[in-house]
Motif scaffolding. Structure first.
Motif, PDB file in Angstrom:
ATOM      1  N   VAL A  47       0.795  -1.322   0.116  1.00 25.73           N
ATOM      2  CA  VAL A  47      -0.047   0.226  -0.141  1.00 25.73           C
ATOM      3  C   VAL A  47       0.839   1.441   0.108  1.00 25.73           C
ATOM      4  O   VAL A  47       0.619   2.230  -0.943  1.00 25.73           O
ATOM      5  CB  VAL A  47      -1.044  -0.035   1.343  1.00 25.73           C
ATOM      6  CG1 VAL A  47      -1.798   1.343   1.301  1.00 25.73           C
ATOM      7  CG2 VAL A  47      -1.975  -1.189   1.021  1.00 25.73           C
ATOM      8  N   PHE A  48       1.764   1.232   0.888  1.00 25.97           N
ATOM      9  CA  PHE A  48       2.770   2.394   0.825  1.00 25.97           C
ATOM     10  C   PHE A  48       3.783   2.631  -0.517  1.00 25.97           C
ATOM     11  O   PHE A  48       3.884   3.699  -0.881  1.00 25.97           O
ATOM     12  CB  PHE A  48       3.585   2.174   2.206  1.00 25.97           C
ATOM     13  CG  PHE A  48       3.119   2.441   3.291  1.00 25.97           C
ATOM     14  CD1 PHE A  48       3.006   3.809   3.804  1.00 25.97           C
ATOM     15  CD2 PHE A  48       2.501   1.382   4.173  1.00 25.97           C
ATOM     16  CE1 PHE A  48       2.246   3.896   5.345  1.00 25.97           C
ATOM     17  CE2 PHE A  48       1.764   1.610   5.424  1.00 25.97           C
ATOM     18  CZ  PHE A  48       1.780   2.956   5.856  1.00 25.97           C
ATOM     19  N   PHE A  49       3.924   1.404  -1.106  1.00 27.88           N
ATOM     20  CA  PHE A  49       4.679   1.453  -2.178  1.00 27.88           C
ATOM     21  C   PHE A  49       4.121   2.118  -3.471  1.00 27.88           C
ATOM     22  O   PHE A  49       4.481   2.813  -4.132  1.00 27.88           O
ATOM     23  CB  PHE A  49       5.096  -0.149  -2.567  1.00 27.88           C
ATOM     24  CG  PHE A  49       6.361  -0.470  -1.565  1.00 27.88           C
ATOM     25  CD1 PHE A  49       7.263   0.316  -1.242  1.00 27.88           C
ATOM     26  CD2 PHE A  49       6.602  -1.843  -1.622  1.00 27.88           C
ATOM     27  CE1 PHE A  49       8.382  -0.141  -0.325  1.00 27.88           C
ATOM     28  CE2 PHE A  49       7.648  -2.460  -0.888  1.00 27.88           C
ATOM     29  CZ  PHE A  49       8.617  -1.415  -0.098  1.00 27.88           C
ATOM     30  N   GLN A  76      13.420   1.399   1.576  1.00 27.16           N
ATOM     31  CA  GLN A  76      13.383   0.371   0.765  1.00 27.16           C
ATOM     32  C   GLN A  76      12.919   0.957  -0.774  1.00 27.16           C
ATOM     33  O   GLN A  76      13.600   0.461  -1.716  1.00 27.16           O
ATOM     34  CB  GLN A  76      12.392  -0.716   1.096  1.00 27.16           C
ATOM     35  CG  GLN A  76      12.600  -1.478   2.469  1.00 27.16           C
ATOM     36  CD  GLN A  76      13.946  -2.459   2.157  1.00 27.16           C
ATOM     37  OE1 GLN A  76      14.237  -2.434   0.854  1.00 27.16           O
ATOM     38  NE2 GLN A  76      14.386  -3.147   3.032  1.00 27.16           N
ATOM     39  N   PHE A  77      12.187   1.890  -0.733  1.00 29.62           N
ATOM     40  CA  PHE A  77      11.409   2.300  -1.857  1.00 29.62           C
ATOM     41  C   PHE A  77      12.358   3.567  -2.701  1.00 29.62           C
ATOM     42  O   PHE A  77      12.539   3.577  -3.590  1.00 29.62           O
ATOM     43  CB  PHE A  77       9.995   2.902  -1.868  1.00 29.62           C
ATOM     44  CG  PHE A  77       9.422   3.284  -3.058  1.00 29.62           C
ATOM     45  CD1 PHE A  77       8.875   2.410  -3.929  1.00 29.62           C
ATOM     46  CD2 PHE A  77       9.576   4.719  -3.625  1.00 29.62           C
ATOM     47  CE1 PHE A  77       8.103   2.776  -4.898  1.00 29.62           C
ATOM     48  CE2 PHE A  77       8.937   5.192  -4.835  1.00 29.62           C
ATOM     49  CZ  PHE A  77       8.263   4.078  -5.404  1.00 29.62           C
ATOM     50  N   ALA A  78      13.292   4.362  -1.480  1.00 31.62           N
ATOM     51  CA  ALA A  78      13.750   5.332  -1.757  1.00 31.62           C
ATOM     52  C   ALA A  78      14.888   5.191  -3.005  1.00 31.62           C
ATOM     53  O   ALA A  78      14.992   5.855  -4.037  1.00 31.62           O
ATOM     54  CB  ALA A  78      14.526   5.937  -0.561  1.00 31.62           C
ATOM     55  N   PHE A  79      15.438   3.834  -2.785  1.00 30.54           N
ATOM     56  CA  PHE A  79      16.509   3.687  -3.751  1.00 30.54           C
ATOM     57  C   PHE A  79      16.147   3.829  -5.176  1.00 30.54           C
ATOM     58  O   PHE A  79      16.699   4.124  -6.385  1.00 30.54           O
ATOM     59  CB  PHE A  79      17.247   2.522  -3.597  1.00 30.54           C
ATOM     60  CG  PHE A  79      18.338   1.918  -4.638  1.00 30.54           C
ATOM     61  CD1 PHE A  79      19.586   2.629  -4.834  1.00 30.54           C
ATOM     62  CD2 PHE A  79      17.906   1.069  -5.804  1.00 30.54           C
ATOM     63  CE1 PHE A  79      20.286   2.182  -5.836  1.00 30.54           C
ATOM     64  CE2 PHE A  79      18.680   0.676  -6.860  1.00 30.54           C
ATOM     65  CZ  PHE A  79      19.988   1.251  -6.681  1.00 30.54           C
ATOM     66  N   PHE A  80      14.808   3.210  -5.570  1.00 28.56           N
ATOM     67  CA  PHE A  80      14.310   3.033  -6.863  1.00 28.56           C
ATOM     68  C   PHE A  80      14.131   4.366  -7.364  1.00 28.56           C
ATOM     69  O   PHE A  80      14.247   4.748  -8.602  1.00 28.56           O
ATOM     70  CB  PHE A  80      13.273   2.251  -6.626  1.00 28.56           C
ATOM     71  CG  PHE A  80      13.378   0.706  -6.525  1.00 28.56           C
ATOM     72  CD1 PHE A  80      14.238  -0.297  -7.315  1.00 28.56           C
ATOM     73  CD2 PHE A  80      13.224   0.068  -5.108  1.00 28.56           C
ATOM     74  CE1 PHE A  80      14.408  -1.399  -6.828  1.00 28.56           C
ATOM     75  CE2 PHE A  80      13.585  -1.115  -4.851  1.00 28.56           C
ATOM     76  CZ  PHE A  80      14.081  -2.035  -5.603  1.00 28.56           C
TER      77      PHE A  80
END
Length: 269
Positions: free
Chosen positions: A66-68, A155-159
């Protein structure tokens, strides 16, 4: 339906299938649904995951998705504003750059993952960001996205950074995302699937047993793809893939935040 709700629904659906159900489902099928005798021999731990552990992994992963999806809507807006370096015309960069960009992404991601992962193990950070993931002492492939809400940010920040700062063709980007998902699912599947020649002759690539050890020993093997940073920083731990840890070792090295939680009790052997 408002546009942003529609975009969120689409992002959530795509991520659910491509980033979770497919990679985790493939590894689950290999090691749990139709395991061969060779796969069973490659089991790393004697203990087996409990059903309630798997349900928790799936529940936390769905919440993380959901956050992603929310982050993806924001990232899509940035892309539409022309702030991303994704290029569609292959002639914009040399043809050799497309496959090389995948390798660059792996190296950068491994560095990002090592240091953010190690930071999340700091005593004052761990309960808020990473303790939920480590409730899986004997992880399964379904634990690949089993994150607490705050952990979804690094975790998402890298992408997001990858898309903003590294030019990648959509085919290369999609290939990397698929590779990352499969590696992540394999690292939590509990079976040593890494080819023997890689384990014996390519010492800088992580095997499944390395990340499995991380779930049991906590303060070692922080890398994603490689163990270069672990070796340089003295956090690398190796072991024979088929040698299980004794329950006492698992219990002694857990952070207090996990020891005090009933859900963190290890499965019966």
């Amino acid at each position: 339906m408002p546009a942003y709700i529609q975009q969120f629904t689409i992002c959530f659906g795509v991520l659910l299938v491509a980033a979770y159900l497919v990679p985790a489902g493939v590894l689950h099928w290999i090691v749990a649904v139709r395991p061969t005798p060779e796969i069973e021999t490659a089991r790393i731990q004697r203990r087996r995951p409990r059903r309630e552990d798997v349900r928790r992994e799936v529940r936390q992963s769905l919440a993380a998705l959901v956050f992603f999806a929310l982050y993806s809507v924001a990232l899509l807006a940035a892309y539409r504003a022309g702030r991303a370096l994704v290029y569609w015309n292959p002639s914009d960069y040399p043809l050799w750059w497309a496959p090389l960009s995948v390798v660059v992404a792996m190296v950068l991601h491994d560095t990002w993952f090592y240091w953010t992962h190690r930071a999340m193990h700091l005593r004052w950070v761990f309960p808020w960001l990473h303790a939920g993931h480590h409730r899986s002492i004997t992880p399964t492939a379904w634990a690949m996205l089993s994150f607490q809400p705050l952990e979804t940010v690094p975790q998402f920040a890298f992408f997001a950074l990858l898309i903003f700062f590294v030019p990648m063709h959509p085919v290369a980007l999609l290939s990397y995302l698929m590779l990352d998902g499969l590696v992540n699912a394999a690292g939590h599947c509990g079976h040593e699937l890494t080819p023997r020649f890689i384990r014996e002759r390519v010492g800088f690539i992580n095997a499944v047993a390395h990340h499995d050890l991380h779930h049991r020993r906590f303060q070692s093997n922080f890398g994603q793809y490689f163990n270069v940073w672990d070796r340089l920083m003295g956090t690398f731990l190796d072991d024979k893939p088929a040698a299980p840890e004794t329950p006492s070792i698992v219990r002694d090295e857990r952070p207090r935040e996990l020891v005090s939680r009933p859900a963190a009790r290890e499965p019966s052997v």
